[in-house]
Design a protein around this motif. Structure first.
Motif, PDB file in Angstrom:
ATOM      1  N   SER A   6     -37.485 -22.575 -31.910  1.00 43.89           N
ATOM      2  CA  SER A   6     -36.980 -23.919 -32.154  1.00 43.89           C
ATOM      3  C   SER A   6     -35.471 -23.931 -31.914  1.00 43.89           C
ATOM      4  N   PHE A   7     -34.939 -25.127 -31.666  1.00 44.07           N
ATOM      5  CA  PHE A   7     -33.494 -25.205 -31.445  1.00 44.07           C
ATOM      6  C   PHE A   7     -32.975 -26.594 -31.776  1.00 44.07           C
ATOM      7  N   ALA A   8     -31.699 -26.633 -32.136  1.00 43.15           N
ATOM      8  CA  ALA A   8     -31.000 -27.895 -32.382  1.00 43.15           C
ATOM      9  C   ALA A   8     -30.010 -28.098 -31.244  1.00 43.15           C
ATOM     10  N   PHE A   9     -30.049 -29.273 -30.635  1.00 44.27           N
ATOM     11  CA  PHE A   9     -29.139 -29.570 -29.527  1.00 44.27           C
ATOM     12  C   PHE A   9     -27.785 -30.005 -30.069  1.00 44.27           C
ATOM     13  N   ILE A  10     -26.728 -29.334 -29.606  1.00 44.26           N
ATOM     14  CA  ILE A  10     -25.360 -29.678 -29.991  1.00 44.26           C
ATOM     15  C   ILE A  10     -24.841 -30.715 -29.002  1.00 44.26           C
ATOM     16  N   ALA A  11     -24.564 -31.913 -29.483  1.00 47.36           N
ATOM     17  CA  ALA A  11     -24.226 -33.019 -28.589  1.00 47.36           C
ATOM     18  C   ALA A  11     -22.794 -32.960 -28.070  1.00 47.36           C
ATOM     19  N   ASN A  12     -21.913 -32.199 -28.732  1.00 45.07           N
ATOM     20  CA  ASN A  12     -20.522 -32.131 -28.273  1.00 45.07           C
ATOM     21  C   ASN A  12     -20.448 -31.693 -26.819  1.00 45.07           C
ATOM     22  N   GLN A  13     -19.446 -32.216 -26.121  1.00 46.00           N
ATOM     23  CA  GLN A  13     -19.130 -31.716 -24.788  1.00 46.00           C
ATOM     24  C   GLN A  13     -18.087 -30.618 -24.978  1.00 46.00           C
ATOM     25  N   LEU A  14     -18.507 -29.377 -24.756  1.00 42.59           N
ATOM     26  CA  LEU A  14     -17.719 -28.220 -25.162  1.00 42.59           C
ATOM     27  C   LEU A  14     -17.293 -27.347 -23.988  1.00 42.59           C
ATOM     28  N   ASN A  15     -16.105 -26.768 -24.126  1.00 41.49           N
ATOM     29  CA  ASN A  15     -15.683 -25.641 -23.309  1.00 41.49           C
ATOM     30  C   ASN A  15     -15.708 -24.424 -24.218  1.00 41.49           C
ATOM     31  N   VAL A  16     -16.645 -23.539 -23.991  1.00 38.67           N
ATOM     32  CA  VAL A  16     -16.860 -22.404 -24.886  1.00 38.67           C
ATOM     33  C   VAL A  16     -16.145 -21.171 -24.347  1.00 38.67           C
ATOM     34  N   ASN A  17     -15.304 -20.589 -25.186  1.00 37.26           N
ATOM     35  CA  ASN A  17     -14.521 -19.425 -24.776  1.00 37.26           C
ATOM     36  C   ASN A  17     -14.870 -18.225 -25.655  1.00 37.26           C
ATOM     37  N   CYS A  18     -16.098 -17.769 -25.544  1.00 36.61           N
ATOM     38  CA  CYS A  18     -16.536 -16.574 -26.266  1.00 36.61           C
ATOM     39  C   CYS A  18     -17.855 -16.102 -25.665  1.00 36.61           C
TER      40      CYS A  18
END
Length: 320
Positions: A6-18
């Protein structure tokens, strides 16, 4: 990495640096969505009518970024740049078991510097090899509406420190003695419930004032014990104990904090009594509705985060 979960969708528009995935709490991992999960997300967004301006052209806001248009450097225009599928920005919280902790995680994430916005939850059913969707229609609509109407054309930068902050807040949240400090968890839930109101609703502003008062004030005894006076004095005391100081100057001019709170409560009165707020004259200190709203939101987040660390202080403070 958790596959077929299962998963929860993260709605933020993100730049992920990790480096992903990262464990946020036990059995809950922040990671990129895989191909099947992306298709589930896109299908639901399209069928529900979210981002309709994009999907009519078979586009999704998680599949491109805005970059400076080199053809118009003097105008500083932006243009869209499509991303390769491996660069798409669909991020999720993958988890095993039921979704009982997702609600807690959302409430906790509201207090973090970068607020992860859980818009949809997809529950994997092993028996049928597919997903069912759990959502609050009003919450989901408001969440995507806010993102769709954001004209900054920018993505939020997030790294492992931001995600670790969510983990730390979650631990404080779970360790709180609910029998003694139930009102703190109630206040945290109230902040989440404000998302059910339309984004630009003035009731959201009144709700932020309500949470502040709920946490640190008592019913006034006399005219010298007014709510405005209580909030002003108690915020001055609490500010000295915050791990990160509230920077009033980042929102307002170099004006005494007591004056700012007086003007904020004058604004509250305008909303409550149906009079027009005059940001050109009487309330010019506050600049505008948006600035006041952002400051109040930061105050609420700071108070709630601190109350998890020193809950007894807030219980004592309410009485004095």
């Amino acid at each position: 990495m958790l596959e077929n979960t299962s998963f929860a969708f993260i709605a933020n528009q993100l730049n992920v640096n990790c480096t992903l995935p990262i464990k946020v709490i036990e059995n809950h991992y922040f990671q990129k969505a895989n191909y099947i999960q992306i298709q589930e997300i896109k299908n639901h967004l399209k069928k529900s009518g979210y981002f309709s301006d994009y999907f009519q052209f078979n586009l999704s806001p998680y599949e491109f970024v805005y970059v400076p248009d080199e053809n118009t450097p003097e105008k500083q225009n932006l243009k869209s740049q499509h991303l390769e599928p491996e660069e798409w920005k669909y991020y999720i919280l993958a988890f095993q078991g039921n979704n009982s902790e997702i609600s807690n995680l959302q409430q906790v994430a509201n207090l973090a510097e970068i607020e992860l916005k859980i818009a949809l939850v997809f529950l994997y059913h092993k028996e049928v090899g597919g997903y069912g969707i759990v959502k609050n229609p009003i919450h989901s609509f408001n969440c995507f509406f806010e993102i769709d109407r954001d004209d900054s054309y920018s993505h939020e930068f997030i790294n492992d420190t931001h995600l670790q902050e969510v983990s730390l807040i979650y631990q404080d949240f779970k360790n709180l003695d609910e029998a003694k400090y139930l009102y703190i968890k109630q206040a945290i839930k109230m902040l989440e419930e404000l998302k059910h109101l339309p984004y630009h609703s003035k009731f959201r502003i009144l709700g932020l004032f309500t949470i502040i008062e709920f946490l640190i004030t008592h019913k006034p005894i006399d005219t010298g014990d007014s709510i405005t006076r209580q909030v002003t004095n108690k915020m001055a005391l609490l500010s000295k104990r915050f791990s990160k100081q509230l920077d009033y100057s980042a929102f307002f001019k170099d004006i005494p904090e007591s004056t700012i709170w007086k003007k904020l409560y004058a604004y509250r009165s305008c909303i409550a009594h149906g009079t027009q707020a005059d940001f050109q004259k009487e309330l010019s200190v506050l600049k505008d509705d948006s600035t006041a709203r952002k400051f109040l939101k930061l105050v609420v987040k700071t108070l709630l985060r601190h109350s998890l660390s020193e809950p007894q202080l807030y219980t004592d403070l309410k009485e004095c």
